[in-house]
Design a protein around this motif. Structure first.
Motif, PDB file in Angstrom:
ATOM      1  N   LEU A   1      33.386  79.178  -5.764  1.00 28.56           N
ATOM      2  CA  LEU A   1      34.239  79.400  -6.927  1.00 28.56           C
ATOM      3  C   LEU A   1      34.350  78.137  -7.772  1.00 28.56           C
ATOM      4  N   LEU A   2      34.502  76.990  -7.130  1.00 23.85           N
ATOM      5  CA  LEU A   2      34.566  75.722  -7.847  1.00 23.85           C
ATOM      6  C   LEU A   2      33.257  75.442  -8.578  1.00 23.85           C
ATOM      7  N   LEU A   3      32.146  75.678  -7.922  1.00 24.28           N
ATOM      8  CA  LEU A   3      30.841  75.462  -8.558  1.00 24.28           C
ATOM      9  C   LEU A   3      30.647  76.387  -9.752  1.00 24.28           C
ATOM     10  N   PHE A   4      31.013  77.658  -9.596  1.00 25.07           N
ATOM     11  CA  PHE A   4      30.878  78.613 -10.681  1.00 25.07           C
ATOM     12  C   PHE A   4      31.769  78.237 -11.868  1.00 25.07           C
ATOM     13  N   SER A   5      33.030  77.861 -11.582  1.00 23.85           N
ATOM     14  CA  SER A   5      33.934  77.499 -12.679  1.00 23.85           C
ATOM     15  C   SER A   5      33.481  76.215 -13.368  1.00 23.85           C
ATOM     16  N   ALA A   6      32.910  75.270 -12.634  1.00 25.19           N
ATOM     17  CA  ALA A   6      32.378  74.060 -13.260  1.00 25.19           C
ATOM     18  C   ALA A   6      31.189  74.394 -14.164  1.00 25.19           C
TER      19      ALA A   6
ATOM     20  N   ALA B   1      32.637  76.034 -17.284  1.00 22.46           N
ATOM     21  CA  ALA B   1      33.292  75.030 -18.128  1.00 22.46           C
ATOM     22  C   ALA B   1      32.261  74.160 -18.844  1.00 22.46           C
ATOM     23  N   PHE B   2      31.199  73.770 -18.146  1.00 21.05           N
ATOM     24  CA  PHE B   2      30.156  72.968 -18.786  1.00 21.05           C
ATOM     25  C   PHE B   2      29.462  73.763 -19.885  1.00 21.05           C
ATOM     26  N   THR B   3      29.182  75.029 -19.634  1.00 26.75           N
ATOM     27  CA  THR B   3      28.513  75.860 -20.643  1.00 26.75           C
ATOM     28  C   THR B   3      29.383  76.024 -21.881  1.00 26.75           C
TER      29      THR B   3
END
Length: 82
Positions: free
Chosen positions: A49-54, A57-59
């Motif tokens: 979940l943290l990787l996906f949200s990062a 957010a970057f996109t």
């Protein structure tokens, strides 16, 4: 202790009859194992979940800030030959 002596000692220990275990040890081990499995599963899901949200957010930041575009110049170029 030589290598052969160690091997023989280990074989003797393994060949001895096992001591009876208390019956509650099995249930305690199963309970702890299940808890450990739940914690690992939860931690793995949180990391995904943290990787996906990062990544999201970057996109979003890259699409709004457009860091690959050169910013407009603050000064105008000099007029020559006018």
């Amino acid at each position: 202790m030589r290598e052969n002596d160690r091997d023989a000692a280990v074989r003797r220990l393994l060949e001895q009859s096992p001591r009876p275990l208390p019956p509650e040890i099995h249930t305690e081990a199963v309970r702890r194992g299940a808890r450990l499995l739940r914690r690992r599963t939860f931690a793995r899901r949180m990391m995904w979940l943290l990787l996906f949200s990062a990544a999201v957010a970057f996109t979003v930041w890259a699409l709004t800030a457009r860091p690959w575009v050169e910013p407009p110049s603050d000064t105008t170029p000099p007029l020559t030959g006018w």
